[in-house]
Each structure stands twice: as C-alpha cells, then as structure tokens.
Design a protein around this motif. Structure first.
Motif, PDB file in Angstrom:
ATOM      1  N   CYS A  82     -39.435   4.102 -10.369  1.00  0.00           N
ATOM      2  CA  CYS A  82     -40.224   4.849 -11.358  1.00  0.00           C
ATOM      3  C   CYS A  82     -40.402   4.130 -12.680  1.00  0.00           C
ATOM      4  O   CYS A  82     -40.781   4.735 -13.669  1.00  0.00           O
ATOM      5  N   ASP A 114     -43.976   5.617 -12.807  1.00  0.00           N
ATOM      6  CA  ASP A 114     -44.631   4.343 -12.502  1.00  0.00           C
ATOM      7  C   ASP A 114     -45.153   4.178 -11.078  1.00  0.00           C
ATOM      8  O   ASP A 114     -46.210   3.600 -10.879  1.00  0.00           O
ATOM      9  N   LYS A 115     -44.400   4.641 -10.083  1.00  0.00           N
ATOM     10  CA  LYS A 115     -44.789   4.316  -8.709  1.00  0.00           C
ATOM     11  C   LYS A 115     -44.701   5.507  -7.748  1.00  0.00           C
ATOM     12  O   LYS A 115     -43.964   5.475  -6.762  1.00  0.00           O
ATOM     13  N   PRO A 116     -45.457   6.562  -8.015  1.00  0.00           N
ATOM     14  CA  PRO A 116     -45.435   7.707  -7.091  1.00  0.00           C
ATOM     15  C   PRO A 116     -46.146   7.382  -5.785  1.00  0.00           C
ATOM     16  O   PRO A 116     -46.950   6.448  -5.721  1.00  0.00           O
ATOM     17  N   GLN A 156     -38.246  10.214 -13.400  1.00  0.00           N
ATOM     18  CA  GLN A 156     -38.636  10.667 -12.075  1.00  0.00           C
ATOM     19  C   GLN A 156     -38.002  12.019 -11.786  1.00  0.00           C
ATOM     20  O   GLN A 156     -36.976  12.375 -12.354  1.00  0.00           O
ATOM     21  N   ASN A 194     -43.144  11.094 -11.712  1.00  0.00           N
ATOM     22  CA  ASN A 194     -42.755   9.698 -11.558  1.00  0.00           C
ATOM     23  C   ASN A 194     -43.450   8.871 -12.629  1.00  0.00           C
ATOM     24  O   ASN A 194     -44.655   9.004 -12.838  1.00  0.00           O
ATOM     25  N   GLY A 225     -42.447  12.353  -6.132  1.00  0.00           N
ATOM     26  CA  GLY A 225     -41.470  11.578  -6.870  1.00  0.00           C
ATOM     27  C   GLY A 225     -40.765  10.613  -5.935  1.00  0.00           C
ATOM     28  O   GLY A 225     -40.635  10.879  -4.740  1.00  0.00           O
ATOM     29  N   ALA A 239     -48.428   6.914 -13.777  1.00  0.00           N
ATOM     30  CA  ALA A 239     -47.427   7.886 -14.202  1.00  0.00           C
ATOM     31  C   ALA A 239     -47.986   9.269 -13.898  1.00  0.00           C
ATOM     32  O   ALA A 239     -49.092   9.597 -14.328  1.00  0.00           O
TER      33      ALA A 239
END
Lengths: 234, 87
Positions: free
Chosen positions: A146, A127-129, A152, A125, A142, A87
């Motif tokens: 996310c 979770d998954k930047p 996000q 973001n 971003g 994050a």
C-alpha cells in the motif's frame, strides 16, 4: 509458508524471509481448504529486484515486492481482476480511486479529504489496490501492499469514480471520456506481457471505462481541493 | 513495410491501443493509441502493405484527397519507424 486472503482469493506464499509475514499480518488466514494461487519468488528475482530498487532495500522487502508482482500478473487471466496503481478511499459507502504520477500529491490530496470531511474518510489502500468485478459491480480491495505511508484497510468498497490528479493553481475537475482515460489508465496497470493477459485484461479495462466515470482533477494543496474533488464526483 | 512481430492493436471502450508483447516489449515499452484512420493504416501495415496500396485504400475508404492521404501515411509511418516498430 504463509496463507493470506486478498480480493477474496486464498493465496499461498512460499516465503523465504519474515518480512512478508509482518507485512501481511492483517490478511493472514489459517491454511484454507482451497488455495486459489501459490506464489514463490526465486533468489534470482530477489537479487534482480534489489539491484534495480531506487533505495537500498532488504532481501525480505524485495521478496515482498516480487511476490505481489507475481500475484498481480496472474490476476487478469485467472481471476478477472487487476492491479490499479492508485489510492482508494471510502467515504459514505462510495469508493474513489486517485491516480497520479508519483510526486503529484496523491497522499496530500487524501489528507485534505480527511481534514475536510473528517474521520468518515477511510483509506482502503494508499497505492496498490486490486480491482475486481463482483456481480457486475467494480470493487477496490485492500491489500497489504500500500505504499510508503502504510495506509490500508482489509476491506473492499464499490468504486464510484476514477480520478486522475494533476497539480494546478486553481482547483477544477472535469469528466473525461474513454479517449483520454484509456491512456491514463494504462500508466497505472502492469503492462501485459502476453496475448493471454491482453485478452483477459482489455475486456476488464473496457468494462471499467464503460461503467465507472473518470475525471481529471487539477488541484492545489488547499482544503478546497477536497471539496471540488468530492462535489465533482459525488 | 510490415509491423514487427509482437505488436498487437486491440480495442478498449471504442479506443484502439497498441501494446508490445514478448520480445517486442524490449524495443517498445509503452502504448500507442490509434484513431480510426491510424487503425486502418496499422491493419494494412500488419499485412505488409506498401505505401501506394495504403494510399489507394485510404482514398477508397475515406473522403480525402491523394495529397492528404500520402501525408497521413508518411507521418504515421515515420512515427512507427521512430518507435522502431516497423521491419
């Protein structure tokens, strides 16, 4: 057919389901002059994703997950970027990435930052930047993917620190060296499947570890956790 | 003894890590970090060296006694065997 722009890349997704269009609405662009990457997901991949999902998911959702995986797999070799499962928040112009095993309390920790430091804290973001070096600086971007909170922002932030969270009764933070950080980082990336990816990804991880300080934060759920976290990394 | 095909050791920020690629990733899904002496043994195992050769090389390279070198090689080999990495 859908065109999106993430991490400064123009991506064409040949989608079958509407879900992706809704998911990506803040990142959608008109058909660009140059397309950096085109991805499509097969019915087999969608069926496979649905069968391994922990909860029941729609085909559209599964297509979205697969499409992002396809994008991220190609990032190191083709664009010198990589997915870093974490994050990322922005505060005072600096980016802080928090990584943890799921269930450790990444989201809770971010809520604590917002409670302690107020509206100036933005989630880039949840979770998954995507991380990418631009002119020698590492940025977190971003993306529409996310995590379950849907946190996000279509923006980027220069990363100041990587922080690995652990639960702890007392709040404490310590800087770690590459010897500890390399293993922790590996749990947050897509495991490379071929030598070409290894040869592109490893230099990126190397550069990240040499330039961005890494920390382990032991934290509880009090507001003090955000204070210790920020003071340790600012 | 030999490391199976598909395992590669590469450096990141002064740390050696092993990853499994292609078919090897089906047997081993993870990552191993190697310290200096483990990397030394790993490289020899990649060439298919036998235990006695590795021990001799360790004695020549590092300031260790034979007993310690043998124990180190055995322990490392056992670890690799446990992870199904050796042929």
């Amino acid at each position: 057919m859908l065109y999106i722009r993430i991490a400064e890349l123009n991506i064409c997704i040949e989608n079958k389901y509407d879900y992706l269009e809704k998911l990506c609405r803040e990142y959608t662009i008109e058909k660009p002059e140059n397309v950096d990457m085109t991805v499509s997901v097969s019915d087999e991949q969608i069926a496979q994703e649905m069968s391994i999902a922990e909860t029941e998911v729609t085909a559209g959702y599964a297509e979205g997950v697969c499409a992002y995986r396809e994008i991220c797999k190609r990032l190191p070799v083709e664009f010198g970027a990589y997915l870093f499962h974490s994050a990322v928040i922005e505060y005072g112009g600096d980016g802080f990435a928090f990584a943890a095993k799921s269930g450790t309390g990444k989201s809770t920790h971010i809520k604590l930052w917002r409670r302690r430091f107020g509206e100036g804290v933005h989630v880039v973001n949840g979770d998954k930047p995507i991380l990418r070096f631009e002119n020698g600086k590492l940025y977190a971007y971003g993306t529409p993917w996310c995590g379950k909170e849907g946190w996000q922002t279509n923006t980027r932030v220069p990363l100041k620190a990587l922080c690995f969270l652990e639960r702890s009764a007392e709040n404490r933070i310590r800087r770690i060296g590459a010897d500890e950080a390399v293993m922790l980082m590996f749990h947050q990336i897509l495991t490379p499947q071929d030598l070409e990816t290894v040869d592109s990804l490893f230099p990126l991880l190397d550069k990240t570890l040499r330039e961005i300080p890494c920390y382990i934060l032991g934290c509880n759920m009090s507001e003090e956790a955000a204070e210790v976290s920020y003071n340790g990394m600012k | 003894m030999k490391i199976k095909k598909g395992f590669v050791a590469k450096e990141i920020a002064g740390q050696y890590v092993v990853v499994a690629l292609g078919a090897a990733s089906k047997i081993f899904n993870g990552i191993i970090k190697l310290n200096d002496s483990a990397k030394f043994i790993w490289d020899m195992l990649s060439e298919g060296a036998e235990k006695t050769e590795i021990v001799d090389a360790l004695l020549a390279e590092y300031d260790v006694d034979k007993e310690t070198a043998e124990r180190d090689v055995d322990a490392f080999v056992a670890q690799l065997e446990g992870a199904n990495i050796l042929e």
